[in-house]
Design a protein around this motif. Structure first.
Motif, short mmCIF file in Angstrom:
data_model
loop_
_atom_site.label_atom_id
_atom_site.label_comp_id
_atom_site.label_asym_id
_atom_site.label_seq_id
_atom_site.Cartn_x
_atom_site.Cartn_y
_atom_site.Cartn_z
N ALA A 388 0.82 -1.07 -0.02
CA ALA A 388 0.00 0.16 -0.04
C ALA A 388 0.81 1.16 -0.03
O ALA A 388 0.37 2.20 -0.57
CB ALA A 388 -0.94 0.14 1.30
N ARG A 389 2.06 1.07 0.88
CA ARG A 389 2.77 2.56 0.82
C ARG A 389 3.56 2.66 -0.54
O ARG A 389 3.47 3.78 -0.94
CB ARG A 389 3.94 2.45 1.86
N ARG A 390 3.95 1.50 -1.23
CA ARG A 390 4.73 1.86 -2.35
C ARG A 390 3.77 2.40 -3.45
O ARG A 390 3.90 3.21 -4.23
CB ARG A 390 5.24 0.42 -2.77
N PHE A 391 2.54 1.57 -3.51
CA PHE A 391 1.47 2.05 -4.27
C PHE A 391 1.28 3.77 -4.18
O PHE A 391 1.07 4.58 -5.23
CB PHE A 391 0.22 1.31 -3.94
N PRO A 415 -4.32 5.50 1.48
CA PRO A 415 -2.93 5.52 1.70
C PRO A 415 -2.36 7.06 1.34
O PRO A 415 -1.41 7.44 1.97
CB PRO A 415 -2.56 4.57 0.78
N LEU A 416 -2.95 7.59 0.29
CA LEU A 416 -2.55 8.87 -0.01
C LEU A 416 -2.84 9.89 0.98
O LEU A 416 -1.88 10.66 1.71
CB LEU A 416 -3.22 9.71 -1.13
N ALA A 417 -3.88 10.06 1.68
CA ALA A 417 -4.14 10.65 2.97
C ALA A 417 -3.22 10.51 4.16
O ALA A 417 -2.77 11.55 4.67
CB ALA A 417 -5.58 10.56 3.38
N TYR A 418 -2.86 9.34 4.35
CA TYR A 418 -1.77 8.99 5.53
C TYR A 418 -0.54 9.65 5.07
O TYR A 418 0.10 10.30 6.08
CB TYR A 418 -1.81 7.51 5.68
N LEU A 419 0.14 9.40 4.12
CA LEU A 419 1.33 9.84 3.75
C LEU A 419 1.05 11.49 3.79
O LEU A 419 2.36 11.96 4.41
CB LEU A 419 1.83 9.47 2.31
N ASP A 421 -0.95 13.17 5.38
CA ASP A 421 -1.48 14.11 6.86
C ASP A 421 -0.47 13.65 7.88
O ASP A 421 -0.26 14.59 8.92
CB ASP A 421 -2.95 13.56 7.14
N VAL A 422 0.22 12.45 7.96
CA VAL A 422 1.09 12.06 8.93
C VAL A 422 2.44 12.22 8.77
O VAL A 422 3.12 12.79 9.52
CB VAL A 422 0.68 10.38 9.20
N GLU A 423 2.95 11.93 7.52
CA GLU A 423 4.30 12.03 7.11
C GLU A 423 4.74 13.34 6.31
O GLU A 423 5.78 13.45 5.98
CB GLU A 423 4.81 10.62 6.66
N GLY A 424 3.56 14.19 6.00
CA GLY A 424 3.98 15.23 5.32
C GLY A 424 4.57 15.12 4.23
O GLY A 424 5.24 15.89 3.23
N TYR A 425 4.25 13.90 3.37
CA TYR A 425 4.45 13.59 1.83
C TYR A 425 3.85 14.54 0.76
O TYR A 425 2.72 14.62 0.76
CB TYR A 425 4.28 12.29 1.93
N ARG A 426 4.54 15.19 -0.12
CA ARG A 426 3.92 15.68 -1.11
C ARG A 426 3.05 16.83 -0.82
O ARG A 426 1.77 16.57 -1.22
CB ARG A 426 3.42 14.90 -2.16
N ARG A 427 3.12 17.55 0.16
CA ARG A 427 2.18 18.57 0.68
C ARG A 427 1.90 19.57 -0.54
O ARG A 427 0.93 20.45 -0.50
CB ARG A 427 2.75 19.41 1.79
N ASP A 428 2.58 19.60 -1.51
CA ASP A 428 2.51 20.61 -2.78
C ASP A 428 1.23 20.02 -3.62
O ASP A 428 0.52 20.80 -4.33
CB ASP A 428 3.56 20.72 -3.72
N VAL A 429 0.95 18.77 -3.34
CA VAL A 429 -0.45 18.34 -4.20
C VAL A 429 -1.57 18.54 -3.31
O VAL A 429 -1.65 18.32 -2.12
CB VAL A 429 0.13 16.70 -4.37
#
Length: 595
Positions: A388-391, A415-419, A421-429
């Motif tokens: 799920a993470r890699r996807f 999975p996108l929301a977790y990355l 909201d929790v890990e700050g991943y791609r906040r530009d999107v």
């Protein structure tokens, strides 16, 4: 002996627990727990608070820590099943066998490895049943009745199916109705009961105390967390969340796509979920309980009838629809927990049939359990599952900086929301969840989360608020979709360009050459971490990920076939089938190519 079984279960669950988030509700529940947000209705406040505490433990990745809540709940349930069986049948060996069979049951084991509300529901149901059993045998110990009421209230603040135990609880109260009268009732080995109104009030007050976690919802919503389903900060919204109005109060699911089907099919699936060993022990245990502890037989029968067959018939889910079995199977856990202590009676009956070798029945159970663990270990083990993470990371990697991504489908959204909201991943999107955009509370939430995103309508409905309006209010920003098919407003002036895992919405004025499209998708495929079909958990949502990865290859094949680039079309079709062998339509397209 019970401690040994619980310890063995704990070791098994910790070894095989997910170290990451997996598909399903887990990413959303983790997001809410870690950030102290509010997940989908009914809000699951108790799980969220406990999950947050587990997330604070030192050591290990944060998702693993939250998943350990499920492992702890599974272990606690196994221990309580042992104690309940010990109470009602007396033997030590038989209860240990029953607890072990439950612990290693594929369904119970599977759902003790990932952050979900059902393991906690199992624990609280087992605690309620144990407290009632102790009180039934010692009615003067009113504290156990109050404890049972408290556990019931806590369970209702977690997963509302606990109400299905209500008829069985009423049966126990009726059988011990004399103990609830003020004064005068006396057991064979105790003094008359005292306490009057205090005794009567203790259980209802304990039940209400158990509901206190619901106070978390308005507190959390008022903080405006990133994940705040329903914005329960107002009384009306709080009631809407608690009563599941979004999904249709009283319904398991409100999507017509999944509704219907045969109640008999769902009941058969419930029975099959027990497996052969547990099924035989439950049947034998029911016979023995009828002979030795008839009150417990009727208690178990009532609890199972409502939590099992009656609920399965009422659930109104069509098991012929793909993935519906995965959704429904979690609700078969409560019936398994209810009947688990009966398996101890089943072991005792089997031992009685071979009086000269009473050890034979427990030994056979132990051998069968060990064989089941060995056979199911690879499929159930989640310890190396990062699909799920890699996807989700591959989807984000597809997007240009500053993109808007409109999504639909839980396997994509969570999975996108977790990355983010929790890990700050791609906040530009700017991640826009289209099924929620038709609600006032989510429109305000997405505006707060992405201040640079213009939402030009009060709510999305495809008519007054449209996808075209959203695109044109944010001109200059790339707009991509995944799982969202757009609406009629896009038909004349926009088209969908398949680029890897997403569709980019382009104006009709932009022309993309076939060679450019093929080269673009080839570059993305070279970057993606493509899953192997052998690594996918088939009894989960993960097969949908294979379809997501295979779709761009299938689309590229169609485009090549349309322009008679048959060799390239064949290559892309074969790539799609290598990713997802279940795509029968792609097989037909491949077969239609000239040899």
């Amino acid at each position: 002996m019970g401690a040994a079984v619980a310890a063995a279960a704990a070791v098994l669950y910790c070894l095989t627990a997910a170290r990451d988030f997996v598909l399903g509700d887990t990413p959303e529940l983790m997001t809410a727990a870690i950030t102290l947000g509010v997940p989908h209705p009914p809000g699951y406040p108790l799980f969220t608070m406990l999950g947050h505490l587990f997330s604070l433990w030192p050591g290990g990745a944060v998702p693993f820590r939250v998943n350990l809540l499920a492992a702890a709940c599974g272990t606690g349930t196994v221990a309580l099943v042992y104690l309940t069986a010990l109470r009602v049948c007396g033997s030590r060996t038989a209860p240990a066998c029953a607890a072990l069979v439950l612990a290693c049951s594929p369904l119970f084991w599977k759902w003790s490895l990932v952050a979900e509300v059902f393991p906690l529901n199992n624990l609280l149901a087992a605690a309620t049943i144990y407290a009632l059993v102790v009180w039934y045998e010692r009615p003067e110990r009113m504290g156990f009745l109050a404890a049972g009421a408290f556990f019931s209230g806590l369970a209702l603040a977690n997963q509302q199916t606990i109400v299905l135990l209500g008829p069985a609880v009423v049966f126990v109260l009726w059988r011990r109705r004399d103990a609830l009268r003020i004064g005068g009732w006396q057991t064979k080995a105790s003094a008359p009961l005292r306490g009057g109104w205090r005794m009567k009030a203790a259980a209802p007050l304990a039940f209400l105390l158990g509901l206190l976690p619901y106070a978390y919802l308005p507190w959390a919503a008022a903080r405006r967390p990133l994940w705040n389903w329903g914005d329960a900060s107002s009384a009306a919204n709080l009631i809407a969340v608690m009563t599941r109005q979004h999904f249709g109060s009283g319904q398991l699911i409100n999507s017509p796509k999944y509704q219907g089907g045969s109640p008999a099919d769902r009941i058969v699936a419930l029975g099959a979920s027990f497996g052969l060993l547990a099924g035989l022990l439950v049947v034998a245990g029911a016979i023995q309980a009828w002979r030795r502890a008839r009150w417990y037989f009727w208690f178990s029968a009532l609890a199972f009838a409502f939590a099992g067959p009656i609920f399965a018939a009422y659930a109104n889910m069509d098991l012929a629809v793909p993935l519906s079995r995965y959704v429904l199977e979690r609700f078969y856990l409560l019936p398994q927990v209810v009947l688990a202590p009966l398996m101890a009676f089943g072991v005792m009956l089997a031992a009685e049939l071979v009086p000269r070798a009473k050890w034979l029945a427990p030994a056979a159970v132990l051998l069968a359990v060990a064989g089941g663990v060995a056979a199911n270990y690879r499929e159930i083990d989640q310890s190396r599952n990062h699909v799920a993470r890699r996807f989700a990371e591959d989807i984000f990697a597809t997007l240009a900086p500053g993109s808007i991504l409109a999504v639909d489908g839980d396997e994509v959204i969570m999975p996108l929301a977790y990355l983010q909201d929790v890990e700050g991943y791609r906040r530009d999107v700017a991640l826009v969840i289209m099924p929620l955009l038709h609600t006032d509370w989510y429109v305000e939430q997405v505006r707060r989360q992405f201040p640079n995103l213009v939402v030009p309508f009060a709510r999305y409905d495809g008519r007054i608020g449209t996808a075209r309006m959203l695109i044109e209010a944010n001109r200059g920003r790339p707009f991509a979709v995944d799982g969202f098919n757009g609406d009629d407003s896009l038909k004349q002036d926009y088209w969908f360009y398949r680029r890897g895992l997403v569709d980019e919405i382009e104006p009709m004025s932009r022309d993309v050459k076939l060679d450019e499209m093929i080269a673009d998708n080839q570059r993305l495929f070279d970057r993606y971490r493509l899953p192997s079909p052998n690594d996918i958990k088939r009894s989960s949502l993960e097969p949908t990920i294979l379809t997501h990865y295979a779709t761009p290859a299938a689309v590229a094949g169609q485009q090549c076939q349309q322009f008679h680039y048959d060799a390239q079309a064949r290559e892309w079709y074969q790539r799609a089938l290598a990713l997802d062998p279940s795509l029968s339509q792609v097989r037909q397209w491949l077969a239609s190519l000239p040899q």
